[in-house]
Scaffold this motif. Structure first.
Motif, short mmCIF file in Angstrom:
data_model
loop_
_atom_site.label_atom_id
_atom_site.label_comp_id
_atom_site.label_asym_id
_atom_site.label_seq_id
_atom_site.Cartn_x
_atom_site.Cartn_y
_atom_site.Cartn_z
N ASP A 31 0.83 -1.20 0.00
CA ASP A 31 0.00 0.00 0.00
C ASP A 31 0.86 1.25 0.00
OD1 ASP A 31 -2.42 -1.43 0.09
OD2 ASP A 31 -2.17 -1.71 2.25
N LYS A 32 0.48 2.21 -0.82
CA LYS A 32 1.26 3.45 -0.92
C LYS A 32 0.87 4.46 0.15
CE LYS A 32 2.18 3.06 -5.80
NZ LYS A 32 2.14 3.71 -7.10
N HIS A 33 -0.33 4.35 0.67
CA HIS A 33 -0.82 5.31 1.65
C HIS A 33 -0.90 4.69 3.03
CE1 HIS A 33 -1.68 8.06 -1.57
NE2 HIS A 33 -2.34 7.10 -2.20
#
Length: 57
Positions: A31-33
């Motif tokens: 996940d990037k966030h």
């Protein structure tokens, strides 16, 4: 010096982390966030909690 109580407590924590790491999304952190990652951790915790509730008499 070996302390059996500390070792037992450490072992419980390590097994808890390993249970989380069995889920690929948490183990690899794709996940990037941050909010998505925290949501994944929360979902995994809920799944583990529900499994534990189901196993209790």
């Amino acid at each position: 010096m070996f302390d059996a109580v500390k070792y037992r407590d450490r072992n419980v924590v390590e097994r808890g982390f390993n249970a989380f790491k069995q889920w690929r999304g948490v183990a690899t952190r794709y996940d990037k966030h941050n909010a998505n990652y925290c949501g994944g951790v929360l979902v995994r915790a809920i799944v583990l909690w529900l499994k534990r509730l189901r196993d209790t008499p």
